[in-house]
Design a protein around this motif. Structure first.
Motif, PDB file in Angstrom:
ATOM      1  N   LEU A 177       1.202  -1.417   0.293  1.00 42.55           N
ATOM      2  CA  LEU A 177       0.118   0.371   0.301  1.00 42.55           C
ATOM      3  C   LEU A 177       0.485   1.082   0.200  1.00 42.55           C
ATOM      4  N   ARG A 178       2.599   1.462   0.603  1.00 40.79           N
ATOM      5  CA  ARG A 178       3.171   2.242   0.229  1.00 40.79           C
ATOM      6  C   ARG A 178       3.488   2.488  -0.813  1.00 40.79           C
ATOM      7  N   THR A 179       3.578   1.972  -1.551  1.00 39.55           N
ATOM      8  CA  THR A 179       4.249   1.607  -2.573  1.00 39.55           C
ATOM      9  C   THR A 179       2.641   2.530  -4.112  1.00 39.55           C
ATOM     10  N   HIS A 180       1.839   2.537  -3.306  1.00 44.96           N
ATOM     11  CA  HIS A 180       0.424   3.437  -4.109  1.00 44.96           C
ATOM     12  C   HIS A 180      -0.734   2.950  -5.402  1.00 44.96           C
ATOM     13  N   ARG A 181       0.238   1.508  -4.798  1.00 48.34           N
ATOM     14  CA  ARG A 181      -0.542  -0.177  -5.796  1.00 48.34           C
ATOM     15  C   ARG A 181      -1.371  -0.901  -5.178  1.00 48.34           C
ATOM     16  N   VAL A 182      -2.552  -1.533  -5.246  1.00 50.52           N
ATOM     17  CA  VAL A 182      -3.450  -2.825  -5.606  1.00 50.52           C
ATOM     18  C   VAL A 182      -2.490  -3.891  -4.254  1.00 50.52           C
ATOM     19  N   PRO A 183      -2.949  -4.338  -3.118  1.00 51.85           N
ATOM     20  CA  PRO A 183      -2.407  -5.867  -2.912  1.00 51.85           C
ATOM     21  C   PRO A 183      -3.553  -6.797  -3.184  1.00 51.85           C
ATOM     22  N   THR A 184      -2.890  -7.534  -4.066  1.00 50.03           N
ATOM     23  CA  THR A 184      -3.758  -8.875  -4.415  1.00 50.03           C
ATOM     24  C   THR A 184      -3.470  -9.991  -4.283  1.00 50.03           C
ATOM     25  N   LEU A 185      -4.099 -11.597  -3.918  1.00 47.63           N
ATOM     26  CA  LEU A 185      -3.740 -12.715  -4.126  1.00 47.63           C
ATOM     27  C   LEU A 185      -4.283 -13.991  -4.255  1.00 47.63           C
ATOM     28  N   PHE A 186      -4.158 -14.988  -4.410  1.00 50.22           N
ATOM     29  CA  PHE A 186      -4.431 -15.908  -5.412  1.00 50.22           C
ATOM     30  C   PHE A 186      -4.666 -17.117  -3.479  1.00 50.22           C
ATOM     31  N   VAL A 187      -5.830 -17.633  -3.286  1.00 45.89           N
ATOM     32  CA  VAL A 187      -6.096 -18.477  -1.897  1.00 45.89           C
ATOM     33  C   VAL A 187      -7.038 -19.477  -3.044  1.00 45.89           C
ATOM     34  N   HIS A 188      -6.442 -20.670  -2.480  1.00 43.67           N
ATOM     35  CA  HIS A 188      -7.168 -22.607  -3.216  1.00 43.67           C
ATOM     36  C   HIS A 188      -8.760 -21.970  -2.311  1.00 43.67           C
ATOM     37  N   LYS A 216     -13.075 -11.165  -1.758  1.00 41.62           N
ATOM     38  CA  LYS A 216     -13.122 -11.927  -2.983  1.00 41.62           C
ATOM     39  C   LYS A 216     -13.247 -10.930  -4.178  1.00 41.62           C
ATOM     40  N   TYR A 217     -12.662 -11.063  -5.338  1.00 43.15           N
ATOM     41  CA  TYR A 217     -12.872 -10.189  -6.052  1.00 43.15           C
ATOM     42  C   TYR A 217     -12.978 -11.098  -6.902  1.00 43.15           C
ATOM     43  N   ASN A 218     -13.057 -12.216  -8.027  1.00 41.23           N
ATOM     44  CA  ASN A 218     -13.206 -12.963  -8.760  1.00 41.23           C
ATOM     45  C   ASN A 218     -12.936 -13.792  -8.448  1.00 41.23           C
ATOM     46  N   ARG A 219     -14.063 -15.094  -9.586  1.00 38.22           N
ATOM     47  CA  ARG A 219     -13.585 -16.478  -9.468  1.00 38.22           C
ATOM     48  C   ARG A 219     -12.644 -16.874 -10.829  1.00 38.22           C
ATOM     49  N   PHE A 220     -10.848 -16.975 -10.924  1.00 35.51           N
ATOM     50  CA  PHE A 220     -10.370 -17.280 -12.107  1.00 35.51           C
ATOM     51  C   PHE A 220     -10.530 -18.743 -12.415  1.00 35.51           C
ATOM     52  N   SER A 221     -10.772 -19.560 -14.056  1.00 39.45           N
ATOM     53  CA  SER A 221      -9.888 -20.772 -14.247  1.00 39.45           C
ATOM     54  C   SER A 221      -9.192 -20.283 -14.797  1.00 39.45           C
ATOM     55  N   PHE A 222      -8.032 -21.919 -14.262  1.00 38.22           N
ATOM     56  CA  PHE A 222      -6.550 -21.420 -14.499  1.00 38.22           C
ATOM     57  C   PHE A 222      -5.768 -23.254 -15.470  1.00 38.22           C
ATOM     58  N   TYR A 223      -5.738 -23.348 -16.252  1.00 35.22           N
ATOM     59  CA  TYR A 223      -5.177 -24.153 -17.228  1.00 35.22           C
ATOM     60  C   TYR A 223      -3.448 -24.708 -17.074  1.00 35.22           C
TER      61      TYR A 223
END
Length: 88
Positions: free
Chosen positions: A48-59, A76-83
């Motif tokens: 956050l100090r870099t003025h960017r949005v923190p994101t993450l993936f979790v099972h 929770k922002y979105n549901r992703f499908s990984f290939y």
């Protein structure tokens, strides 16, 4: 355990707008003590100090991690499908 590393957290995959929190690991005998939460908060604040949005993936089955991330403000922002590519 003084002087012994019992956990770590960091980032990977950065863009000009986002940074992905990841690689959070706590030694099994030190889990459920708030260490993962403290490390995740510290890394998130650094992002956050870099003025960017923190994101993450979790099972989706990692309920302990999801509960902790939601407790520190992640949503929770979105549901992703990984290939994955195969070797055909």
């Amino acid at each position: 355990d003084e002087g012994r590393i019992v956990g770590f957290a960091g980032t990977h995959f950065e863009t000009p707008y986002t940074v992905q929190l990841g690689n959070v690991f706590i030694a099994p005998e030190h889990r459920q003590k708030g260490i993962g939460k403290a490390l995740s908060i510290a890394v998130t604040l650094g992002i956050l100090r870099t003025h960017r949005v923190p994101t993450l993936f979790v099972h989706e089955n990692n309920h302990v991690a999801i509960k902790m991330y939601e407790a520190i403000g992640f949503e929770k922002y979105n549901r992703f499908s990984f290939y994955i590519g195969n070797k055909k």
